[in-house]
Design an enzyme around this catalytic site. Structure first.
Site, PDB file in Angstrom:
ATOM      1  N   TYR A   1       0.728  -1.222   0.034  1.00  0.00           N
ATOM      2  CA  TYR A   1      -0.073  -0.090  -0.117  1.00  0.00           C
ATOM      3  C   TYR A   1       0.906   0.980   0.103  1.00  0.00           C
ATOM      4  CZ  TYR A   1      -3.987  -3.322   1.061  1.00  0.00           C
ATOM      5  OH  TYR A   1      -4.701  -4.403   1.185  1.00  0.00           O
TER       6      TYR A   1
ATOM      7  N   VAL B   1      -0.581  -9.808  -4.049  1.00  0.00           N
ATOM      8  CA  VAL B   1      -1.870 -10.173  -3.574  1.00  0.00           C
ATOM      9  C   VAL B   1      -2.908  -9.148  -2.865  1.00  0.00           C
ATOM     10  CG1 VAL B   1      -1.411 -12.473  -3.501  1.00  0.00           C
ATOM     11  CG2 VAL B   1      -1.182 -11.447  -1.781  1.00  0.00           C
ATOM     12  N   GLU B   2      -2.394  -7.859  -2.706  1.00  0.00           N
ATOM     13  CA  GLU B   2      -3.080  -6.736  -2.106  1.00  0.00           C
ATOM     14  C   GLU B   2      -2.459  -5.538  -2.442  1.00  0.00           C
ATOM     15  OE1 GLU B   2      -4.057  -6.378   1.962  1.00  0.00           O
ATOM     16  OE2 GLU B   2      -3.928  -8.688   2.175  1.00  0.00           O
ATOM     17  N   ASN B   3      -3.207  -4.543  -3.210  1.00  0.00           N
ATOM     18  CA  ASN B   3      -2.730  -3.370  -3.528  1.00  0.00           C
ATOM     19  C   ASN B   3      -4.192  -2.442  -3.812  1.00  0.00           C
ATOM     20  OD1 ASN B   3      -1.745  -1.427  -6.509  1.00  0.00           O
ATOM     21  ND2 ASN B   3      -1.094  -1.060  -4.236  1.00  0.00           N
TER      22      ASN B   3
END
Length: 473
Positions: free
Chosen positions: A311, A369-371
């Site tokens: 992030y 796998v997350e952004n």
């Protein structure tokens, strides 16, 4: 030469942040159910305040979340409409083993996930499944003290055996623990730890860390034995630390902070504890019970790929007096980048830097796998949101990721945004901190119709996927 032809585009969620139905079909209570929204949340998730039952006067958002449990068909159809190649989701441990230490699993829970995976497969969507995503049975906290107890390894192994057998042929991509390094910053959320008075907190944390690392290696071993097609990854909350100045002390501080996070992945990828970690244990007089069997399991069962969330980057100084909040990881304000409504730095080039650093360090295939961007959305009367700020954020980050692949030669398997549909925030428990391409009518107090509606970013991401990341306008 852009992304690989079989690049896995999609979105990512966690069971406790969207399923709801916390007490249906035999599901047991989990730590995440008992994390309230509001002022008490931070002290609960960091293990400072004991809250192992629902208490009067608090609102617990995970109880109902966005009711994916009853609406998964509708939601997966929307993901398919965007063209998802993969959907990253997690399993709620307490749906399979309500207490965590039972002999036999709960059939209703097994059935639910089987139906979800089949629904994904119907649309050609590859499930990418996190075995535990900040999800831990309350019974195992009360009875055994959470992951600080080695006995939890066996309960986790049992969970793995059950799900790998049951979902053989339906799921081949697995992650063992979500953001494993977060257990150092949110011990209750990451490891089911509530600190006892006078306890050596570092000892508890690193004992829990060791048990999770051993459990992760066992999961990898069991997965490969049950189905050689299985691919197992580890998962890091990433984001490089920058030194605030070129002062050598600041540069060293940044290196130490990076190591604190990479320590977990070093073990999962290389199969042994790095020297700096062993020296850290020694200096802090930490007695970590690393058995010969542990060493063997870790050495022989390293992960197939490395996944991570990104992030923001962080900034640190030896005189770190002014530490702000940066997704549970402390950070100073970087004067060279803008920040989100929640104070997270906007740093797409830092994304490329982080991807390169992870790839250089491990030389394994990577998976983002997350952004995503948490922001306050204002819908019109039809639930439509003009979220150009989200499109701008994702465009800049996908470009940076593309540079890492095209210009730097990083081997990247896929990219799943967090979260493709609005859900409960892990850090704050809020609904108003929205990430989705799909708006969900629900507020911080749990009011709303739960109606789903497409935001502007929905069509944009659909176009990105269809063009395999070529059309970002």
């Amino acid at each position: 030469m852009g992304f690989r032809k079989d690049f896995l585009w999609g979105g990512a969620t966690a069971a406790n942040q969207l399923e709801g139905a916390y007490n249906e079909d035999g599901r047991g209570l989990a730590n995440v159910d008992l994390t309230p929204v509001g002022e008490a949340r931070l002290s609960v998730i960091t293990g400072k305040r004991k809250m192992l039952e629902f208490e009067e006067g608090y609102f617990y958002p995970a109880k109902g979340a966005i009711d994916f449990y009853h609406r998964y068909k509708e939601d997966i159809a929307l993901f398919a409409e965007m063209g998802f190649k993969t959907y990253r989701m997690s399993i709620a441990w307490t749906r399979i083993f309500p207490k965590g230490d039972e002999e036999t699993p709960n059939e209703k829970g097994l059935e639910f996930y089987e139906n979800v995976f089949k629904e994904c497969r119907k649309y050609g969507i590859e499930p990418l499944v996190t075995i535990t995503h900040f999800d831990f049975p309350i019974h195992l906290i009360k009875e055994y003290g959470g992951w600080r107890n080695r006995k939890i390894v066996d309960f986790y192994k049992k969970l793995c055996e059950v799900i790998f057998k049951r979902y053989k042929g339906l799921v081949k991509y697995w992650l063992t623990f979500n953001e494993i390094n977060i257990l150092l910053h949110a011990p209750f959320m990451g490891a089911g730890i509530v600190f006892e008075e006078g306890e050596n907190e570092k000892q508890a944390l690193y004992a829990a860390a060791h048990h999770e690392l051993v459990a992760s290696a066992w999961a990898t071993k069991i997965a490969h034995e049950i189905d050689p097609e299985n691919k197992v990854g580890c998962m890091l909350a990433s984001g490089k630390y920058y030194p605030l100045t070129a002062k050598p002390e600041d540069v060293w501080e940044a290196l130490e902070k990076d190591r604190e996070n990479y320590f977990f992945i070093d073990v999962q990828v290389r199969g042994y504890y790095p020297n700096y970690a062993l020296k850290f244990f020694e200096r802090n007089n930490l007695k970590i019970d690393i058995t010969e069997e542990d060493r063997k399991i870790l050495k022989e069962n390293t992960v197939d790929f490395v996944s991570f969330s990104y992030y923001t980057t962080r900034c640190i100084s030896k005189e770190a007096a002014d530490l702000g909040e940066g997704n549970l990881l402390e950070s100073m304000r970087n004067p060279y980048i803008e920040v989100t409504d929640w104070g997270w730095g906007l740093d797409p080039l830092g994304f490329r830097t982080t991807i390169n650093e992870i790839y250089d360090r491990y030389q394994k295939p990577l998976f983002v796998v997350e952004n995503g961007l948490g922001a306050v959305d204002t819908p019109d009367e039809n639930g439509y949101v003009e979220d150009d700020y989200r499109i701008d954020y994702l465009r800049a980050h996908i470009k940076a990721m593309k540079d890492a692949v095209e210009l730097d030669g990083v081997d990247l398997l896929g990219y799943t945004t967090w979260g493709p549909i609005d859900l409960v925030s892990a850090g704050t428990g809020e609904m108003k901190k929205r990430y989705g391409f799909i708006y969900v009518d629900r507020d911080n107090a749990g009011n709303g119709t739960l109606k789903r509606s497409k935001k502007k970013s929905f069509e944009w991401y659909k176009k990105v996927i269809a063009s395999n990341g070529e059309d970002l306008e």
